[in-house]
Design an enzyme around this catalytic site. Structure first.
Site, PDB file in Angstrom:
ATOM      1  N   GLY A 172       1.281  -1.001  -0.160  1.00  0.00           N
ATOM      2  CA  GLY A 172      -0.097  -0.289  -0.080  1.00  0.00           C
ATOM      3  C   GLY A 172       0.982   1.375   0.016  1.00  0.00           C
ATOM      4  O   GLY A 172       1.775   1.370   0.175  1.00  0.00           O
ATOM      5  N   LEU A 173       0.051   2.197  -0.165  1.00  0.00           N
ATOM      6  CA  LEU A 173       1.232   3.441  -0.639  1.00  0.00           C
ATOM      7  C   LEU A 173       1.868   4.141   1.476  1.00  0.00           C
ATOM      8  O   LEU A 173       1.410   3.609   2.398  1.00  0.00           O
ATOM      9  CB  LEU A 173       0.074   5.086  -0.692  1.00  0.00           C
ATOM     10  CG  LEU A 173      -0.830   4.406  -1.862  1.00  0.00           C
ATOM     11  CD1 LEU A 173      -1.256   6.010  -2.048  1.00  0.00           C
ATOM     12  CD2 LEU A 173       0.386   5.335  -3.126  1.00  0.00           C
ATOM     13  N   SER A 174       2.486   4.986   1.114  1.00  0.00           N
ATOM     14  CA  SER A 174       3.015   5.890   2.486  1.00  0.00           C
ATOM     15  C   SER A 174       2.253   5.814   2.881  1.00  0.00           C
ATOM     16  O   SER A 174       1.396   6.692   2.028  1.00  0.00           O
ATOM     17  CB  SER A 174       4.622   6.192   1.839  1.00  0.00           C
ATOM     18  OG  SER A 174       4.736   7.074   2.944  1.00  0.00           O
ATOM     19  N   GLY A 175       1.708   5.983   4.332  1.00  0.00           N
ATOM     20  CA  GLY A 175       0.937   5.930   5.008  1.00  0.00           C
ATOM     21  C   GLY A 175      -0.373   5.516   5.118  1.00  0.00           C
ATOM     22  O   GLY A 175      -1.476   6.295   5.508  1.00  0.00           O
ATOM     23  N   SER A 176      -0.617   4.237   4.332  1.00  0.00           N
ATOM     24  CA  SER A 176      -1.748   4.015   3.958  1.00  0.00           C
ATOM     25  C   SER A 176      -2.439   2.962   5.888  1.00  0.00           C
ATOM     26  O   SER A 176      -3.256   3.123   6.065  1.00  0.00           O
ATOM     27  CB  SER A 176      -1.615   2.787   2.838  1.00  0.00           C
ATOM     28  OG  SER A 176      -1.026   2.389   3.032  1.00  0.00           O
ATOM     29  N   SER A 207       6.034  -2.046  -2.182  1.00  0.00           N
ATOM     30  CA  SER A 207       6.268  -2.782  -3.426  1.00  0.00           C
ATOM     31  C   SER A 207       4.816  -2.408  -4.030  1.00  0.00           C
ATOM     32  O   SER A 207       3.745  -3.499  -3.849  1.00  0.00           O
ATOM     33  CB  SER A 207       5.653  -4.710  -2.469  1.00  0.00           C
ATOM     34  OG  SER A 207       4.533  -4.530  -1.195  1.00  0.00           O
TER      35      SER A 207
END
Ligand code: ADP
Length: 193
Positions: free
Chosen positions: A31-35, A105
């Site tokens: 998942g995105l950074s900060g997800s 990833s």
């Protein structure tokens, strides 16, 4: 040189799982950074610990600063980064430990490479699906602001793509679930506790 410890004499994973009273698995958060990958992983680990289960979290902090400290962000280094993470995960899984991997990833290629090394049967993909706007608003580490200003290049979600997993075993929409609810969803799905 011959290996002086024939591998057929080594204790097997099943012996270690029996010792620990658990089944090992690699839980792969993407998942995105900060997800919310790390936040949920920490809460999951705490919950499993309280149930007497042994875990190990692997994330950018303990991998990029240690075993992968010599790697950068070129395509070749990114693949080598994932290869080493997956090989280390596999060792933990072989030792009977529930291994929780938190890595952006961003591409199917990267996730598939990890899955191939760890083994499909031991790999559970958890897509922490939080909209970019929310991750950017959270901006836990101030990285989105830097990426918007052009101070960080190739930042996933801003000027580098994130490919949504096609068939994740678990999807966590953190804008709709509390951390506790996400943990519960994973535990129910995995049937490991
Ligand atoms: P990542 O590891 O994916 O980069 P982090 O876990 O470091 O993300 O950051 C996620 C941030 O979002 C944390 O500050 C966390 O407290 C916050 N957050 C708010 N609501 C949630 C939620 N429902 N689930 C997970 N994280 C949440």
């Amino acid at each position: 040189m011959n290996n002086i410890f024939p591998t057929d004499k080594l204790l097997q994973r099943a012996d270690k799982e029996k010792l620990l009273g658990q089944k090992s698995i690699a839980i792969w958060f993407t998942g995105l950074s900060g997800s919310g990958k790390t936040t949920i992983a920490l809460a999951l680990e705490k919950e499993l610990y309280s149930r007497g289960l042994l875990t190990q979290i692997l994330d950018g902090d303990n991998i990029r600063t240690g075993i992968n400290s010599n790697l950068g962000f070129s395509d070749a280094d990114r693949m080598e980064n994932i290869r080493r993470i997956a090989e280390v995960s596999k060792l933990f899984v072989q030792a009977g430990i529930i291994t929780i991997c938190c890595f952006v990833s961003p591409t199917a290629e990267i996730r598939n490479a990890a899955k191939k090394i760890i083994g499909a049967d031991d790999f559970i993909e958890v897509f922490v699906n939080t909209p970019l706007e929310i991750c950017e608003k959270r901006d836990v580490k101030g990285l989105y602001a830097k990426a918007r200003k052009g101070e960080i290049k190739d930042f996933t979600g801003i000027d580098a793509p994130f490919e949504h997993p096609a068939n994740p075993e678990i999807e966590l929409r953190t804008h709709e679930l509390t951390v506790i609810e996400s943990v519960k969803k994973i535990i129910e799905k995995l049937n490991i506790a």
